[in-house]
Design a protein around this motif. Structure first.
Motif, PDB file in Angstrom:
ATOM      1  N   GLY A   1       3.286   5.952  15.530  1.00 29.10           N
ATOM      2  CA  GLY A   1       2.698   5.731  16.832  1.00 29.10           C
ATOM      3  C   GLY A   1       3.291   4.563  17.579  1.00 29.10           C
ATOM      4  O   GLY A   1       2.789   4.179  18.621  1.00 29.10           O
ATOM      5  N   GLY A   2       4.327   3.956  17.056  1.00 33.23           N
ATOM      6  CA  GLY A   2       4.993   2.854  17.722  1.00 33.23           C
ATOM      7  C   GLY A   2       4.285   1.521  17.597  1.00 33.23           C
ATOM      8  O   GLY A   2       4.622   0.581  18.290  1.00 33.23           O
ATOM      9  N   HIS A   3       3.296   1.418  16.731  1.00 38.95           N
ATOM     10  CA  HIS A   3       2.589   0.149  16.563  1.00 38.95           C
ATOM     11  C   HIS A   3       3.459  -0.824  15.779  1.00 38.95           C
ATOM     12  O   HIS A   3       4.234  -0.442  14.928  1.00 38.95           O
ATOM     13  N   GLY A   4       3.284  -2.105  16.030  1.00 38.75           N
ATOM     14  CA  GLY A   4       4.135  -3.121  15.436  1.00 38.75           C
ATOM     15  C   GLY A   4       3.686  -3.622  14.083  1.00 38.75           C
ATOM     16  O   GLY A   4       4.326  -4.476  13.516  1.00 38.75           O
ATOM     17  N   ASP A   5       2.585  -3.106  13.539  1.00 40.24           N
ATOM     18  CA  ASP A   5       2.129  -3.599  12.244  1.00 40.24           C
ATOM     19  C   ASP A   5       2.306  -2.516  11.187  1.00 40.24           C
ATOM     20  O   ASP A   5       2.166  -1.340  11.445  1.00 40.24           O
ATOM     21  N   LEU A   6       2.620  -2.938   9.991  1.00 47.60           N
ATOM     22  CA  LEU A   6       2.857  -2.026   8.879  1.00 47.60           C
ATOM     23  C   LEU A   6       1.523  -1.566   8.314  1.00 47.60           C
ATOM     24  O   LEU A   6       0.689  -2.379   7.923  1.00 47.60           O
ATOM     25  N   ALA A   7       1.332  -0.257   8.284  1.00 47.75           N
ATOM     26  CA  ALA A   7       0.090   0.308   7.758  1.00 47.75           C
ATOM     27  C   ALA A   7       0.324   0.751   6.315  1.00 47.75           C
ATOM     28  O   ALA A   7       1.185   1.580   6.039  1.00 47.75           O
ATOM     29  N   LEU A   8      -0.444   0.198   5.385  1.00 52.39           N
ATOM     30  CA  LEU A   8      -0.256   0.532   3.974  1.00 52.39           C
ATOM     31  C   LEU A   8      -0.809   1.910   3.629  1.00 52.39           C
ATOM     32  O   LEU A   8      -0.406   2.505   2.631  1.00 52.39           O
ATOM     33  N   ASN A   9      -1.723   2.427   4.421  1.00 51.07           N
ATOM     34  CA  ASN A   9      -2.274   3.756   4.153  1.00 51.07           C
ATOM     35  C   ASN A   9      -1.536   4.828   4.957  1.00 51.07           C
ATOM     36  O   ASN A   9      -2.095   5.868   5.274  1.00 51.07           O
ATOM     37  N   ASN A  10      -0.291   4.606   5.247  1.00 51.06           N
ATOM     38  CA  ASN A  10       0.537   5.524   6.018  1.00 51.06           C
ATOM     39  C   ASN A  10       1.094   6.603   5.088  1.00 51.06           C
ATOM     40  O   ASN A  10       1.896   6.305   4.208  1.00 51.06           O
TER      41      ASN A  10
ATOM     42  N   MET B   1       8.120  17.643   4.225  1.00 54.33           N
ATOM     43  CA  MET B   1       6.985  18.080   5.047  1.00 54.33           C
ATOM     44  C   MET B   1       5.819  18.511   4.179  1.00 54.33           C
ATOM     45  O   MET B   1       4.659  18.235   4.497  1.00 54.33           O
ATOM     46  N   GLY B   2       6.109  19.198   3.065  1.00 51.99           N
ATOM     47  CA  GLY B   2       5.033  19.585   2.148  1.00 51.99           C
ATOM     48  C   GLY B   2       4.328  18.365   1.582  1.00 51.99           C
ATOM     49  O   GLY B   2       3.088  18.323   1.506  1.00 51.99           O
ATOM     50  N   ALA B   3       5.089  17.373   1.192  1.00 58.63           N
ATOM     51  CA  ALA B   3       4.487  16.138   0.667  1.00 58.63           C
ATOM     52  C   ALA B   3       3.657  15.437   1.735  1.00 58.63           C
ATOM     53  O   ALA B   3       2.549  14.955   1.455  1.00 58.63           O
ATOM     54  N   LEU B   4       4.148  15.411   2.962  1.00 61.92           N
ATOM     55  CA  LEU B   4       3.393  14.781   4.048  1.00 61.92           C
ATOM     56  C   LEU B   4       2.080  15.509   4.290  1.00 61.92           C
ATOM     57  O   LEU B   4       1.026  14.879   4.443  1.00 61.92           O
ATOM     58  N   TRP B   5       2.112  16.826   4.308  1.00 62.57           N
ATOM     59  CA  TRP B   5       0.881  17.601   4.513  1.00 62.57           C
ATOM     60  C   TRP B   5      -0.109  17.376   3.379  1.00 62.57           C
ATOM     61  O   TRP B   5      -1.306  17.237   3.602  1.00 62.57           O
ATOM     62  N   ILE B   6       0.400  17.357   2.158  1.00 64.78           N
ATOM     63  CA  ILE B   6      -0.495  17.129   1.006  1.00 64.78           C
ATOM     64  C   ILE B   6      -1.106  15.733   1.078  1.00 64.78           C
ATOM     65  O   ILE B   6      -2.317  15.557   0.869  1.00 64.78           O
ATOM     66  N   PHE B   7      -0.287  14.724   1.390  1.00 65.63           N
ATOM     67  CA  PHE B   7      -0.817  13.361   1.488  1.00 65.63           C
ATOM     68  C   PHE B   7      -1.847  13.233   2.608  1.00 65.63           C
ATOM     69  O   PHE B   7      -2.836  12.522   2.474  1.00 65.63           O
ATOM     70  N   LYS B   8      -1.652  13.942   3.711  1.00 64.02           N
ATOM     71  CA  LYS B   8      -2.621  13.916   4.797  1.00 64.02           C
ATOM     72  C   LYS B   8      -3.902  14.642   4.405  1.00 64.02           C
ATOM     73  O   LYS B   8      -5.004  14.227   4.787  1.00 64.02           O
ATOM     74  N   MET B   9      -3.778  15.728   3.639  1.00 67.32           N
ATOM     75  CA  MET B   9      -4.976  16.485   3.230  1.00 67.32           C
ATOM     76  C   MET B   9      -5.823  15.699   2.241  1.00 67.32           C
ATOM     77  O   MET B   9      -7.048  15.762   2.296  1.00 67.32           O
ATOM     78  N   ILE B  10      -5.176  14.963   1.333  1.00 69.40           N
ATOM     79  CA  ILE B  10      -5.960  14.204   0.341  1.00 69.40           C
ATOM     80  C   ILE B  10      -6.391  12.856   0.896  1.00 69.40           C
ATOM     81  O   ILE B  10      -7.131  12.118   0.215  1.00 69.40           O
ATOM     82  N   GLY B  11      -5.960  12.524   2.100  1.00 65.05           N
ATOM     83  CA  GLY B  11      -6.424  11.304   2.750  1.00 65.05           C
ATOM     84  C   GLY B  11      -5.709  10.038   2.337  1.00 65.05           C
ATOM     85  O   GLY B  11      -6.293   8.968   2.391  1.00 65.05           O
ATOM     86  N   LEU B  12      -4.479  10.159   1.944  1.00 63.22           N
ATOM     87  CA  LEU B  12      -3.718   8.959   1.554  1.00 63.22           C
ATOM     88  C   LEU B  12      -3.331   8.153   2.771  1.00 63.22           C
ATOM     89  O   LEU B  12      -3.097   8.587   3.826  1.00 63.22           O
TER      90      LEU B  12
END
Length: 108
Positions: free
Chosen positions: A61-70, A97-108
């Motif tokens: 999202g272009g934010h300047g802070d590092l998000a650890l739950n990304n 893309m599969g890993a990204l979808w899985i991580f988003k589904m499990i709420g990482l």
């Protein structure tokens, strides 16, 4: 700034950009490039791609802070490992893309 000044600036920048690109295309076949420079130029596409992709992965999202739950960071690490091991672009995209979808589904 007047409209005429803006058009002159646009035209000058466009011509300058065209001249720089044309010079590389026209002179590349005529000039002898040293082997060291030729080897270094092979890494330019990969470094440009990394410079474009890495900020989008690390700073979503272009934010300047590092998000650890990304979820993009572990997905990018997995995609990088797949690309390194297999050298297969389609498999890298699919697994990343599969890993990204899985991580988003499990709420990482």
């Amino acid at each position: 700034m007047s409209d005429l000044t803006m058009w002159i600036i646009f035209l000058a920048v466009g011509l300058g950009t065209f001249a720089m690109r044309l010079s590389f295309v026209e002179l590349y076949g005529r000039l002898r490039i040293p082997p060291l420079l030729s080897r270094a130029l092979q890494y330019v596409p990969a470094s440009v791609l990394a410079a474009l992709v890495l900020p989008a992965v690390v700073y979503p999202g272009g934010h300047g802070d590092l998000a650890l739950n990304n979820p993009q960071i572990p997905a990018a690490i997995i995609a990088t490992l797949i690309a390194w091991w297999t050298r297969n672009t389609l498999l890298t995209l699919a697994v990343g893309m599969g890993a990204l979808w899985i991580f988003k589904m499990i709420g990482l």
